[in-house]
Design an enzyme around this catalytic site. Structure first.
Site, PDB file in Angstrom:
ATOM      1  N   SER A 154       0.854  -1.182   0.000  1.00 27.56           N
ATOM      2  CA  SER A 154       0.000   0.000   0.000  1.00 27.56           C
ATOM      3  C   SER A 154       0.890   1.232   0.000  1.00 27.56           C
ATOM      4  O   SER A 154       2.021   1.192   0.503  1.00 27.56           O
ATOM      5  CB  SER A 154      -0.832  -0.016   1.284  1.00 27.56           C
ATOM      6  OG  SER A 154      -1.365   1.255   1.539  1.00 27.56           O
ATOM      7  N   TYR A 167      -0.457  -0.824  10.102  1.00 27.97           N
ATOM      8  CA  TYR A 167      -0.704  -1.205   8.696  1.00 27.97           C
ATOM      9  C   TYR A 167       0.506  -0.887   7.814  1.00 27.97           C
ATOM     10  O   TYR A 167       0.914  -1.698   6.986  1.00 27.97           O
ATOM     11  CB  TYR A 167      -1.942  -0.440   8.236  1.00 27.97           C
ATOM     12  CG  TYR A 167      -2.421  -0.710   6.824  1.00 27.97           C
ATOM     13  CD1 TYR A 167      -3.083  -1.890   6.504  1.00 27.97           C
ATOM     14  CD2 TYR A 167      -2.257   0.251   5.824  1.00 27.97           C
ATOM     15  CE1 TYR A 167      -3.554  -2.115   5.215  1.00 27.97           C
ATOM     16  CE2 TYR A 167      -2.727   0.034   4.539  1.00 27.97           C
ATOM     17  CZ  TYR A 167      -3.373  -1.154   4.233  1.00 27.97           C
ATOM     18  OH  TYR A 167      -3.837  -1.355   2.959  1.00 27.97           O
ATOM     19  N   LYS A 171       2.714  -3.507   5.733  1.00 33.40           N
ATOM     20  CA  LYS A 171       2.720  -3.405   4.265  1.00 33.40           C
ATOM     21  C   LYS A 171       4.135  -3.241   3.710  1.00 33.40           C
ATOM     22  O   LYS A 171       4.435  -3.756   2.632  1.00 33.40           O
ATOM     23  CB  LYS A 171       1.818  -2.251   3.814  1.00 33.40           C
ATOM     24  CG  LYS A 171       0.324  -2.560   3.927  1.00 33.40           C
ATOM     25  CD  LYS A 171      -0.045  -3.832   3.190  1.00 33.40           C
ATOM     26  CE  LYS A 171      -1.498  -3.917   2.783  1.00 33.40           C
ATOM     27  NZ  LYS A 171      -1.833  -5.242   2.194  1.00 33.40           N
TER      28      LYS A 171
HETATM   29  P1  NAI Z   1     -11.710  -5.596   1.481  1.00 33.74           P
HETATM   30  O1  NAI Z   1     -11.927  -5.402   2.935  1.00 33.74           O
HETATM   31  O2  NAI Z   1     -12.865  -5.445   0.554  1.00 33.74           O
HETATM   32  O3  NAI Z   1     -11.074  -7.033   1.196  1.00 33.74           O
HETATM   33  C1  NAI Z   1     -10.253  -7.728   2.084  1.00 33.74           C
HETATM   34  C2  NAI Z   1     -10.786  -9.142   2.222  1.00 33.74           C
HETATM   35  O4  NAI Z   1      -9.880  -9.900   3.016  1.00 33.74           O
HETATM   36  C3  NAI Z   1     -12.154  -9.211   2.905  1.00 33.74           C
HETATM   37  O5  NAI Z   1     -13.087  -9.875   2.069  1.00 33.74           O
HETATM   38  C4  NAI Z   1     -11.873  -9.971   4.201  1.00 33.74           C
HETATM   39  O6  NAI Z   1     -12.954 -10.806   4.620  1.00 33.74           O
HETATM   40  C5  NAI Z   1     -10.642 -10.775   3.823  1.00 33.74           C
HETATM   41  N1  NAI Z   1      -9.861 -11.180   4.984  1.00 33.74           N
HETATM   42  C6  NAI Z   1      -9.545 -10.434   6.085  1.00 33.74           C
HETATM   43  N2  NAI Z   1      -8.817 -11.146   6.935  1.00 33.74           N
HETATM   44  C7  NAI Z   1      -8.645 -12.368   6.384  1.00 33.74           C
HETATM   45  C8  NAI Z   1      -7.962 -13.536   6.793  1.00 33.74           C
HETATM   46  N3  NAI Z   1      -7.323 -13.606   7.974  1.00 33.74           N
HETATM   47  N4  NAI Z   1      -7.981 -14.616   5.974  1.00 33.74           N
HETATM   48  C9  NAI Z   1      -8.643 -14.580   4.788  1.00 33.74           C
HETATM   49  N5  NAI Z   1      -9.311 -13.486   4.363  1.00 33.74           N
HETATM   50  C10 NAI Z   1      -9.310 -12.400   5.155  1.00 33.74           C
HETATM   51  O7  NAI Z   1     -10.555  -4.592   1.066  1.00 33.74           O
HETATM   52  P2  NAI Z   1      -9.773  -4.333  -0.321  1.00 33.74           P
HETATM   53  O8  NAI Z   1      -9.708  -2.876  -0.491  1.00 33.74           O
HETATM   54  O9  NAI Z   1     -10.296  -5.163  -1.406  1.00 33.74           O
HETATM   55  O10 NAI Z   1      -8.304  -4.805   0.095  1.00 33.74           O
HETATM   56  C11 NAI Z   1      -7.585  -5.845  -0.537  1.00 33.74           C
HETATM   57  C12 NAI Z   1      -6.109  -5.664  -0.259  1.00 33.74           C
HETATM   58  O11 NAI Z   1      -5.642  -4.476  -0.897  1.00 33.74           O
HETATM   59  C13 NAI Z   1      -5.748  -5.518   1.212  1.00 33.74           C
HETATM   60  O12 NAI Z   1      -4.538  -6.188   1.468  1.00 33.74           O
HETATM   61  C14 NAI Z   1      -5.570  -4.023   1.376  1.00 33.74           C
HETATM   62  O13 NAI Z   1      -4.750  -3.708   2.467  1.00 33.74           O
HETATM   63  C15 NAI Z   1      -4.962  -3.671   0.047  1.00 33.74           C
HETATM   64  N6  NAI Z   1      -5.080  -2.273  -0.324  1.00 33.74           N
HETATM   65  C16 NAI Z   1      -6.276  -1.768  -0.752  1.00 33.74           C
HETATM   66  C17 NAI Z   1      -6.364  -0.439  -1.150  1.00 33.74           C
HETATM   67  C18 NAI Z   1      -7.602   0.133  -1.732  1.00 33.74           C
HETATM   68  O14 NAI Z   1      -7.549   1.274  -2.244  1.00 33.74           O
HETATM   69  N7  NAI Z   1      -8.725  -0.576  -1.699  1.00 33.74           N
HETATM   70  C19 NAI Z   1      -5.221   0.469  -1.012  1.00 33.74           C
HETATM   71  C20 NAI Z   1      -3.996  -0.166  -0.611  1.00 33.74           C
HETATM   72  C21 NAI Z   1      -3.948  -1.493  -0.274  1.00 33.74           C
END
Ligand code: NAI
Length: 302
Positions: A154, A167, A171
């Site tokens: 990130s 975080y 990251k």
């Molecule tokens: P999101 O919250 O929609 O998706 C994350 C998913 O990971 C969720 O469905 C959740 O249930 C699952 N999860 C959480 N803990 C878990 C575990 N222990 N085992 C298995 N699954 C688990 O969020 P998003 O935005 O789709 O994030 C995806 C990745 O991208 C993350 O790593 C986030 O930090 C990263 N990210 C996202 C950004 C954005 O702009 N959306 C920016 C920078 C990084």
């Protein structure tokens, strides 16, 4: 260019029950990959997680579109969970080629108010989770003599962000882990790269205005991820910023620096040379730690 396809490839996408992971899983499946859709259906802060419906829904979507997928509900944040996620790929599809470590949570809080639990939980899911799933997958990728791994960092990790000490540490840790795995995987044709995405998801819904989010569909990020996990991608140990149609390599750069004869090394000499030490003209991104150490040693050996 002919369409990038993933026929006969088996992929794991963690955290694929929503947001970015779901988009990655749908795209790979649409292009022929057999996908393990992993998600424990957790709350955004990782405080609960027992739902199978998030992963099931994405599996149903993939199947409805004619693709192949199985659901996995284990958490990435334990070694046992990671082993089960990888075992699922082997049981269902016989092998593993692609790992997309995407699962994540947020526990934003200013540094002074951050509890040990806020720190541990975020590091556990992001950094340890990426390590556990990669470690469980590693023997299968080596066995194939083929592997494509994409990990998720990130901008908060690369540059820092208020309220995200936990975080951002996790990251940036993922970047270090990925670079080392890329070096270790090189002779087995395992490429490991990292994305720093920006996309509409529940993580960004509360921090960005709706008109901006509209332009940041997760699918724009998945296009880069699909390229990175394809057999066309020969690059490894790289980091890419991506989102809303923007694609850019990110690198740690080291300035040319200065070399002082050792007998002249002193705090005052550092102060006098400060502008030159900071001058990034001609800065380089080194390929590994030994190359970088070599730059320093060059002066020491003079
Ligand atoms: P999101 O919250 O929609 O998706 C994350 C998913 O990971 C969720 O469905 C959740 O249930 C699952 N999860 C959480 N803990 C878990 C575990 N222990 N085992 C298995 N699954 C688990 O969020 P998003 O935005 O789709 O994030 C995806 C990745 O991208 C993350 O790593 C986030 O930090 C990263 N990210 C996202 C950004 C954005 O702009 N959306 C920016 C920078 C990084």
């Amino acid at each position: 260019m002919s369409e990038l396809r993933f026929d006969n490839r088996v992929a794991i996408v963690t955290g694929a029950g929503g947001g970015l992971g779901r988009a990655h899983a749908l795209l790979l499946a649409k292009r022929g990959a057999k996908v393990v859709v992993n998600d424990l259906g957790g709350a955004m802060d990782g405080s609960s997680g027992s739902g199978s419906s998030a992963a099931d829904k994405v599996v149903d979507e993939i199947k409805a579109a004619g693709g192949q997928a199985v659901a996995s509900y284990d958490g990435v944040d334990t070694w046992e969970g990671a082993q089960k996620i990888v075992a699922k790929a082997k049981e269902a599809f016989g092998k593993l080629d692609i790992v997309i470590n995407n699962a994540g949570i947020l526990r934003d809080v200013s540094f002074l108010k951050m509890t040990d639990e806020d720190w541990d939980k975020v590091l556990r899911v992001h950094l340890s989770g990426t390590m556990f799933v990669s470690r469980a997958a590693w023997p299968l990728l080596r066995e194939n003599n083929y592997g494509r791994v994409v990990n998720t960092t990130s901008a908060a990790g690369l540059y820092g962000n208020f309220g995200q000490a936990n975080y951002s540490s996790a990251k940036l840790g993922i970047v270090g882990l990925s670079k080392t795995l890329a070096h270790e995987g090189a002779k087995y044709n395992i490429k490991v790269n990292v994305i720093a995405p920006i996309a509409k998801s529940r993580m960004t819904e509360t921090v960005m205005p709706p008109n901006v989010l509209e332009k940041l569909a997760p699918e724009y990020v998945s296009a880069l991820v699909a390229y990175l996990v394809s057999d066309k991608c020969e690059d490894s140990a790289q980091v890419y910023a991506v989102g809303g149609g923007y694609f850019s390599r990110v690198a740690v750069m080291e300035a040319e620096g200065i070399g002082l004869p050792v007998e002249k090394v002193s705090p005052e000499a550092v102060a006098e040379q400060w502008a030159k030490i900071n001058d990034m003209t001609g800065a380089k991104a080194y390929g590994n730690a030994m190359e970088a150490a070599g730059a320093a040693m060059k002066f020491a050996m003079m």
